[in-house]
Design an enzyme around this catalytic site. Structure first.
Site, PDB file in Angstrom:
ATOM      1  N   PHE A 103      69.682 102.821  24.281  1.00  0.00           N
ATOM      2  CA  PHE A 103      70.987 103.341  24.673  1.00  0.00           C
ATOM      3  C   PHE A 103      71.808 102.261  25.370  1.00  0.00           C
ATOM      4  O   PHE A 103      71.278 101.499  26.183  1.00  0.00           O
ATOM      5  CB  PHE A 103      70.837 104.491  25.677  1.00  0.00           C
ATOM      6  CG  PHE A 103      70.174 105.721  25.151  1.00  0.00           C
ATOM      7  CD1 PHE A 103      70.914 106.743  24.569  1.00  0.00           C
ATOM      8  CD2 PHE A 103      68.799 105.875  25.265  1.00  0.00           C
ATOM      9  CE1 PHE A 103      70.295 107.896  24.102  1.00  0.00           C
ATOM     10  CE2 PHE A 103      68.169 107.022  24.801  1.00  0.00           C
ATOM     11  CZ  PHE A 103      68.925 108.035  24.214  1.00  0.00           C
ATOM     12  N   ASP A 104      73.099 102.244  25.084  1.00  0.00           N
ATOM     13  CA  ASP A 104      74.047 101.589  25.968  1.00  0.00           C
ATOM     14  C   ASP A 104      74.148 102.479  27.210  1.00  0.00           C
ATOM     15  O   ASP A 104      73.730 103.643  27.176  1.00  0.00           O
ATOM     16  CB  ASP A 104      75.394 101.466  25.250  1.00  0.00           C
ATOM     17  CG  ASP A 104      76.481 100.927  26.156  1.00  0.00           C
ATOM     18  OD1 ASP A 104      76.265  99.875  26.776  1.00  0.00           O
ATOM     19  OD2 ASP A 104      77.543 101.570  26.255  1.00  0.00           O
TER      20      ASP A 104
END
Length: 216
Positions: free
Chosen positions: A8-9
């Site tokens: 994930f960002d």
């Protein structure tokens, strides 16, 4: 190949830091260049590293501008950061199902840890790769490759989730599947142009997508 890893960002993907980022840029730019920048002028600055952004504004003051930005960002962090709907429950369920989960961000580690603690997500992530850990930032594949290496995962077994083209192109460059989030400040159509494999309208959309991918 089944997916066993989700990267994930952070900003704009797991936690809503948009107002914090915009306010930090406006504070810094108003301090050094009064009345030259409006809100819409700083929207393109969301995503790239601070060094890249401030280099384009004033090469001679990059470190000074970064220091000013980070001080404001740190001081106002908890009042301006919010959680996105279904994020906590989704990441919790991914962990319960045995997925490896990591974060790949262009933020500095100290601020990343503040955001994860505030949103109570800090208990879930096996690996967090920040700008402090790499030579190159997304969309260069290095940050994703580092996260995959630390997780003991292969690119073809991983999915990268993000709100900016740096995340989608970074995933493509590293050889992972990609999922864009429709709540991006850049707008859904902007990310669709980069041809992510999936588009999420809420984070919990990830669960049926992964279930389908791993069934086929």
């Amino acid at each position: 190949m089944k997916i066993n890893t989700v990267l994930f960002d952070l900003d704009g993907t797991l936690i809503n830091t948009n107002e914090l980022i915009i306010s930090s840029f406006l504070h810094t730019l108003h301090t050094y260049y009064p009345n030259q920048y409006k809100r819409e002028d700083v929207l393109p600055f969301i995503g790239p590293s601070l060094h890249d952004t401030f280099s384009k504004i004033d090469e001679s003051k990059v470190e000074e501008l970064i220091t000013s930005y980070r001080q404001f960002n740190h001081d106002h962090h908890d009042e301006l950061v919010e959680e996105y709907e279904t994020v906590y429950e989704t990441v919790q369920e991914l962990k319960k199902q045995g997925y490896k989960v990591g974060i790949v961000t262009t933020k500095a580690r100290q601020t990343v840890e503040m955001g994860l603690k505030l949103s109570k997500l800090d208990e879930f992530f096996d690996v967090v790769v920040t700008i402090d850990d790499v030579e190159h930032v997304k969309p260069h594949p290095e940050p994703l490759q580092k996260a995959l290496q630390l997780l003991g995962a292969k690119p073809e077994e991983a999915l990268m989730v993000g709100d900016n083209h740096h995340d989608i192109v970074g995933g493509q460059n590293a050889g992972t599947k990609t999922a864009a989030v429709s709540w991006t400040l850049k707008g859904r159509a902007y990310l669709e142009a980069y041809k992510p494999d999936f588009m999420l309208d809420k984070m919990s959309d990830l669960l049926p997508i992964l279930s389908d991918m791993n069934r086929s």
